[in-house]
Design an enzyme around this catalytic site. Structure first.
Site: not given
Ligand SMILES: C=C(OP(=O)(O)O)C(=O)O
Ligand SMILES: [Mg+2]
Length: 573
Positions: A191, A433, A457, A504
């Protein structure tokens, strides 16, 4: 006399200043026998509560100075402190051995740490061990009634020397005074290293014994590029470093020049480098790092930062600010992803056995469609202020997407009838996801405008390994060929229908993953803003055909995550 110490280069740059030793107070605990175990359990509970309060304060400072994404580290710490196993086991030691809370807590955390650190090849587990160490110090300090040093109070230019810098230490660093830091332990993915890169201050970790070699009287030069520290440098050394610092600042200027450049590979293939944001405030970092888009605006923070459901007008203002701030550049706004680990105190969500498999995100939105419609109306009204793309989270089935899209269309028609201007070019896409959606991507691709792969996810659901559970995190493997196959299927499905595919999840900014993702043909990479320029410069060194060969080879020849990493390193060498 000059002496030189080597370590792991964790964050680029060269700095010089006097040393500042961040010394821990003595947290040695004594074992004492007790008769009233309830008193000890109450002391523990008080220390934990106070530590949580402190963490909340540090989290707020971190969100302010480093951004929402970085501040989320502290959520992991708060989670450690809420771990029923940790508390139950400590209670059991207090009760069974009739000992003081300090001793019991130390003993139990020792066991946890030893277990995680024992998994030597697993960097993720090593990080979890570090998290527990960090949180433990906070609790023990409360129990022992001593004060932990607070780097936030530094008010002159210094280079921090420490055994390790915990995320909470790093979050308190003021860039104006702290010019660099050097630690005994840690690796590039710890970290503290991640935080240093995001603060853009030079850092060297893993020197083993810098704390024994440096005193507060010493003057230091830190070379974060090579991973070397010079203690009391000679005039000659200083001159050499001034030259090197000059060269590095030229390199930074070159990176800065990439700020407004397109993101292209060596052979001219363009991809989009976008940023993940949590609030309109994060736009500053997007702009200063040359983000070409916002690839994920996590709107749930609007809901979480408020004591009641945010009104349509409040939401409209936030969306408008982001869209205007980005000008022509696209902004992917994800509708509320509440549930899982993100709770809303004012929205009574049922307690569930498996919240990550439960009532979450689009499932809540479709069920409580009043909340959903308010959000969509705010988005539609804001759409005229920029290039809006709307994304639905946690889509598992086509009927869910169709229902969400139909509600969006209904609200759009109502607004138009009311005479409100709405953009007619809003793309509507989904997060991929959930494995079911990844597997059926060819069907989805016929109906959506784009995909954004949420690997955070997608990995947990594919591997059946809770992303918050340290015991199974060795299974949390972004480079596992199974994950790469899913990603490939999603990208190909999008392209077959003339749609674009982005990512993302954290994997999009991972420098080992980027070459593979380029090879797989990913169109958009959305990451923390501070990773953008580095990724843009990495891209310039990659040949897209060679990366295609690399990803094909990874998919056909590798059967484990480790084999994939080795292969990427061979290609990058
Ligand atoms: C970008 C995502 O959403 P979060 O991290 O907000 O669940 C993901 O699941 O990759
Ligand atoms: Mg997610």
């Amino acid at each position: 006399m000059t002496s030189k110490v080597s370590g792991i280069a964790a964050s680029d740059g060269i700095a010089q200043a006097k040393a500042y030793l961040l010394i821990e107070p003595d947290l040695t605990v004594e074992k004492t026998s007790v008769t009233d175990t309830d008193v000890e359990k109450k002391r523990l509970s008080k220390a934990i509560d106070e530590s949580k309060e402190q963490l909340a304060k540090i989290r707020a400072i971190a969100a302010e100075s480093l951004g929402e994404e970085e501040a989320q580290v502290f959520d992991a710490h708060t989670m450690v402190l809420s771990d029923p196993d940790l508390i139950d086991q400590t209670h059991a030691v207090i009760d069974n051995e009739k000992v003081n809370a300090d001793f019991a807590f130390k003993q139990v955390t020792d066991t946890f740490i030893a277990m995680f650190e024992g998994m030597e090849d697993n960097a993720y587990m090593q990080e979890r061990a570090a998290d527990i160490r960090d949180v433990r110090k906070r609790v023990l300090a409360r129990l022992l009634n001593v004060t932990l040093p607070s780097p936030a109070t530094i008010e002159e230019e210094v280079i921090i020397i420490a055994e390790d810098l915990t995320p909470s230490d790093t979050a308190q660093l003021n860039k104006k005074y702290v010019k660099a830091f050097v630690t005994n332990i840690g690796g590039r993915t710890s970290h503290s290293a991640i935080m240093a890169r995001s603060l853009e201050i030079p850092a060297i970790v893993g020197t083993k014994n810098i704390t024994e070699l440096v005193t507060e009287e010493d003057y230091l030069i830190v070379d974060g590029i090579e991973g070397e520290v010079f203690i009391n440098p000679s005039e000659q050394d200083t001159a050499a470093f001034n030259k090197k610092a000059e060269e590095f600042s030229q390199l930074k200027q070159e990176w800065d020049r990439l700020k407004d450049e397109p993101s292209v590979t060596k052979d001219g293939k363009h991809v989009e480098l976008a940023a993940n944001i949590g609030t309109p405030k994060d736009l500053e970092g997007v702009n200063s790092n040359g983000g070409e888009a916002v690839g994920l605006y996590r709107t749930e923070f609007l809901y979480m930062d408020s004591s009641e459901l945010p009104s349509e007008d409040d939401q409209y203002e936030a969306y408008k600010k982001v869209l205007e701030g980005m000008g022509e550049r696209p902004v992917v706004v994800r509708t509320m992803d509440i549930g899982g680990d993100k709770e809303l105190p004012y929205l009574e969500l049922p307690k569930e056995m498996n919240p990550f498999l439960g009532y979450r995100a689009i499932r809540v939105s479709l069920d409580q469609d009043g909340i959903f419609r308010t959000q969509l109306r705010a988005l539609l009204r804001a759409s005229v202020h920029g290039t809006l793309r709307i994304m639905f989270p946690m889509i598992a089935t086509l009927p869910e997407f169709r229902e969400a899209k139909a509600i969006l269309e209904e609200e759009k028609a109502k607004l138009i009838e009311e005479g409100t201007a709405v953009s007619d070019s809003i793309q509507v896409g989904i997060m991929i996801e959930i494995p079911a959606a990844a597997v059926l991507a060819d069907q989805f691709a016929k109906e959506v405008d784009f995909f954004s792969i949420g690997t955070n996810d997608l990995i947990q659901y594919t591997m059946a390994a809770d992303r918050m559970n340290e015991r199974v995190s060795y299974l949390y493997q972004p480079y596992n060929p199974s994950i790469l196959r899913l990603i490939k299927g999603v990208i190909d499905a999008a392209h077959n229908e003339g749609k674009w595919a982005g990512m993302c999840g954290e994997m999009a900014g991972d420098q080992i993953a980027v070459p593979l993702l380029v090879g797989l043909g990913l169109d958009e990479f959305s990451m923390s803003a501070t990773s953008i320029l580095k990724t843009r410069s990495l891209l310039k060194t990659l040949d897209s055909n060679k990366m295609k060969e690399l990803s094909a080879k990874a998919l056909s020849e590798c059967s484990t995550s480790e084999e994939v990493v080795d292969l990427v390193n061979q290609y990058l060498a």
